[in-house]
Enzyme design. Structure first.
Site, PDB file in Angstrom:
ATOM      1  N   LYS A  95      -0.532  -7.346  11.900  1.00  0.00           N
ATOM      2  CA  LYS A  95      -0.366  -5.921  11.611  1.00  0.00           C
ATOM      3  C   LYS A  95      -0.983  -5.076  12.724  1.00  0.00           C
ATOM      4  CE  LYS A  95      -2.547  -6.489   7.797  1.00  0.00           C
ATOM      5  NZ  LYS A  95      -3.205  -6.365   6.474  1.00  0.00           N
ATOM      6  N   THR A 142      -5.588   6.200   3.863  1.00  0.00           N
ATOM      7  CA  THR A 142      -5.103   4.850   4.199  1.00  0.00           C
ATOM      8  C   THR A 142      -5.812   3.756   3.403  1.00  0.00           C
ATOM      9  OG1 THR A 142      -6.708   4.747   6.011  1.00  0.00           O
ATOM     10  CG2 THR A 142      -4.495   5.549   6.550  1.00  0.00           C
ATOM     11  N   GLY A 193      -6.455   0.918   1.162  1.00  0.00           N
ATOM     12  CA  GLY A 193      -5.643  -0.070   0.451  1.00  0.00           C
ATOM     13  C   GLY A 193      -4.299  -0.368   1.081  1.00  0.00           C
ATOM     14  N   THR A 194      -4.100   0.023   2.339  1.00  0.00           N
ATOM     15  CA  THR A 194      -2.801  -0.246   2.959  1.00  0.00           C
ATOM     16  C   THR A 194      -2.531  -1.747   3.090  1.00  0.00           C
ATOM     17  OG1 THR A 194      -3.877   0.077   5.113  1.00  0.00           O
ATOM     18  CG2 THR A 194      -2.599   1.917   4.238  1.00  0.00           C
ATOM     19  N   GLY A 195      -3.551  -2.514   3.499  1.00  0.00           N
ATOM     20  CA  GLY A 195      -3.352  -3.952   3.652  1.00  0.00           C
ATOM     21  C   GLY A 195      -3.089  -4.644   2.334  1.00  0.00           C
ATOM     22  N   CYS A 196      -3.831  -4.264   1.305  1.00  0.00           N
ATOM     23  CA  CYS A 196      -3.619  -4.827  -0.031  1.00  0.00           C
ATOM     24  C   CYS A 196      -2.210  -4.512  -0.526  1.00  0.00           C
ATOM     25  CB  CYS A 196      -4.636  -4.252  -1.020  1.00  0.00           C
ATOM     26  SG  CYS A 196      -6.361  -4.493  -0.569  1.00  0.00           S
TER      27      CYS A 196
END
Length: 272
Positions: free
Chosen positions: A174, A207, A209-212
């Site tokens: 990412k 932003t 929690g974007t990865g979760c």
């Protein structure tokens, strides 16, 4: 009526609802999945940071996961914050014999900067990546997992390929931590084949929690039967729309607007 895909998320709880288990459940639900959970840690956190963390015992985490798998079953599993190497190894054992997709988000540091995995836990990630369909590290995580520089496009591609080869799983590197007006995510297969996904950077502080959200979206879409590259493409679209529709809560890194985005994976899965 077709039954929804069963999605088990194994991750930490975010008391403010922006990341972790809460983000996973919101995402799976909005994308038409049936969400279940095995909580690895309880955190006291909000948009400004993590104030406290208490990890649960590996035995209790395993009991939660088995309670779901032995009765309801799962079409896909998303793994996030683990909290300890013992829990990582215990979950790897639980995955023995599981035939569905596994998406592993190697969470090391929260958006706020709080460290969520120590060196021993990171070392234990290897067993989970060997079972995963896909690992979704950001660039700092990719560098930590490989010991390689991840600054230039060539360095990022080389590190992602190394990780995919070493653990026999696809890797989505990412690019959100990179600089520039474009965000480029690189999907590397164990074969060496790759795909790139690129969008304009959204300038926002919301932003959290974007990865979760991305990893749970991909898991849900895989549970719907989407091929990996399409699941990544549609999962990214869900995150982009959730960023655009963030409610503006909190004084720090605010949560996404999961509640304002609904996907239709039965057609092309695009979020609206």
């Amino acid at each position: 009526m077709k039954a929804p895909p069963r999605i088990l998320t194994i991750a930490g709880s975010d008391s403010s609802g922006g990341a972790g288990i809460q983000a996973d459940i919101k995402t799976a639900t909005m994308l038409g999945g049936y969400a279940m959970s095995a909580i690895t840690a309880i955190t006291a956190q909000n948009t400004t940071g993590v104030q406290a963390v208490e990890t649960l015992s590996p035995e209790l985490v395993v009991a939660q996961a088995k309670a779901c798998l032995d009765d309801i079953g799962a079409d896909a599993i998303k793994i996030g914050m683990l909290g300890s190497p013992e829990t990582a190894n215990a979950i790897a054992e639980v995955l023995t014999g599981f035939e569905g997709h596994v998406v592993f988000d190697p969470v090391m540091v929260a958006t706020s900067g709080a460290v969520l995995a120590d060196a021993a836990t990171i070392e234990a990630f290897a067993a989970l990546m060997r079972r995963a369909t896909l690992a979704t590290p950001n660039l700092p995580e990719l560098a930590a997992l490989t010991g390689m520089a991840c600054t230039t496009p060539d360095e990022i591609a080389a590190a992602a390929h190394r990780l995919a080869q070493d653990h026999s799983c696809a890797v989505l590197a990412k690019g959100g931590h990179d600089t520039g007006d474009r965000v480029i995510d690189r999907l590397i297969y164990t074969s060496g084949d790759f795909a790139s996904f690129e969008d304009a950077r959204i300038n926002t502080r919301h932003t959290h929690g974007t990865g979760c959200t991305l990893s749970s979206a991909i898991a849900t879409l895989l549970g719907h039967g989407q091929p990996l590259d399409h699941a990544v493409r549609l999962g990214r679209r869900f995150v982009i729309e959730a960023l655009r529709k963030a409610p503006g809560f909190g004084a720090g890194h605010g949560p996404l607007g999961h509640q304002a985005v609904r996907g239709d994976p039965s057609s092309d899965g695009s979020a609206s």
